[in-house]
Design a protein around this motif. Structure first.
Motif, PDB file in Angstrom:
ATOM      1  N   THR A  84       0.799  -1.193   0.035  1.00  0.00           N
ATOM      2  CA  THR A  84       0.280  -0.081  -0.055  1.00  0.00           C
ATOM      3  C   THR A  84       0.961   1.266  -0.006  1.00  0.00           C
ATOM      4  O   THR A  84       0.200   2.338  -0.112  1.00  0.00           O
ATOM      5  N   ASP A 104      -7.201  -8.659   9.000  1.00  0.00           N
ATOM      6  CA  ASP A 104      -8.553  -8.423   8.707  1.00  0.00           C
ATOM      7  C   ASP A 104      -9.241  -9.547   8.052  1.00  0.00           C
ATOM      8  O   ASP A 104      -8.628 -10.100   7.020  1.00  0.00           O
ATOM      9  N   ASP A 137     -11.760 -10.186   6.228  1.00  0.00           N
ATOM     10  CA  ASP A 137     -12.231  -9.795   5.012  1.00  0.00           C
ATOM     11  C   ASP A 137     -11.114  -9.399   4.010  1.00  0.00           C
ATOM     12  O   ASP A 137     -11.541  -9.406   2.986  1.00  0.00           O
ATOM     13  N   ASP A 138     -10.192  -8.769   4.458  1.00  0.00           N
ATOM     14  CA  ASP A 138      -8.955  -8.237   3.588  1.00  0.00           C
ATOM     15  C   ASP A 138      -7.818  -8.821   4.237  1.00  0.00           C
ATOM     16  O   ASP A 138      -7.012  -7.883   5.014  1.00  0.00           O
ATOM     17  N   ASN A 189      -4.647  -9.046   3.281  1.00  0.00           N
ATOM     18  CA  ASN A 189      -3.790  -8.546   2.812  1.00  0.00           C
ATOM     19  C   ASN A 189      -3.699  -6.897   3.455  1.00  0.00           C
ATOM     20  O   ASN A 189      -2.465  -6.094   2.886  1.00  0.00           O
ATOM     21  N   ARG A 190      -4.545  -6.577   4.039  1.00  0.00           N
ATOM     22  CA  ARG A 190      -4.574  -5.079   4.422  1.00  0.00           C
ATOM     23  C   ARG A 190      -3.410  -5.022   5.483  1.00  0.00           C
ATOM     24  O   ARG A 190      -3.354  -5.951   6.523  1.00  0.00           O
TER      25      ARG A 190
END
Length: 106
Positions: free
Chosen positions: A14, A43, A45-46, A48-49
């Motif tokens: 990011t 996370d 749901d994500d 890779n965050r």
């Protein structure tokens, strides 16, 4: 010896960068000032965050200066803070210390 320089973390994915202030440190504990907007742990749901624990573990594995200066091989959070929440996050430098902290928080 207590180190007071902030821990510098970055996410290549990011291109985010954080300087995490160290609020307290001894041979058993590390207390950091987690910024708002950074997850404490992955996370669902994500995955890779960017999150604090993944970045810290990667820094230890990569032998970053801040990790080598402290002789860190283990670091685990004793509690979590929501992504929007800034504040003190307490980390154990060994599994026995983590167990003791978990008992105290329990």
């Amino acid at each position: 010896m207590v180190k007071t320089s902030p821990i510098k973390l970055s996410s290549q994915a990011t291109r985010d960068f954080w300087e995490i202030p160290i609020l307290y440190e001894d041979e058993h504990l590390l207390a950091l000032d987690k910024p708002s907007g950074l997850l404490t742990s992955p996370d669902r749901d994500d995955p890779n965050r960017p999150n604090l624990m993944k970045l810290l573990h990667a820094g230890i594995a990569d032998g970053k200066t801040w990790a080598k200066e402290r002789g860190l091989a283990y670091l685990m959070n004793a509690h979590r803070l929501d992504v929007e929440t800034s504040g003190i996050i307490l980390l154990a430098k060994s599994k026995p210390v983590l167990v003791e902290l978990a008992n105290l928080f329990g």
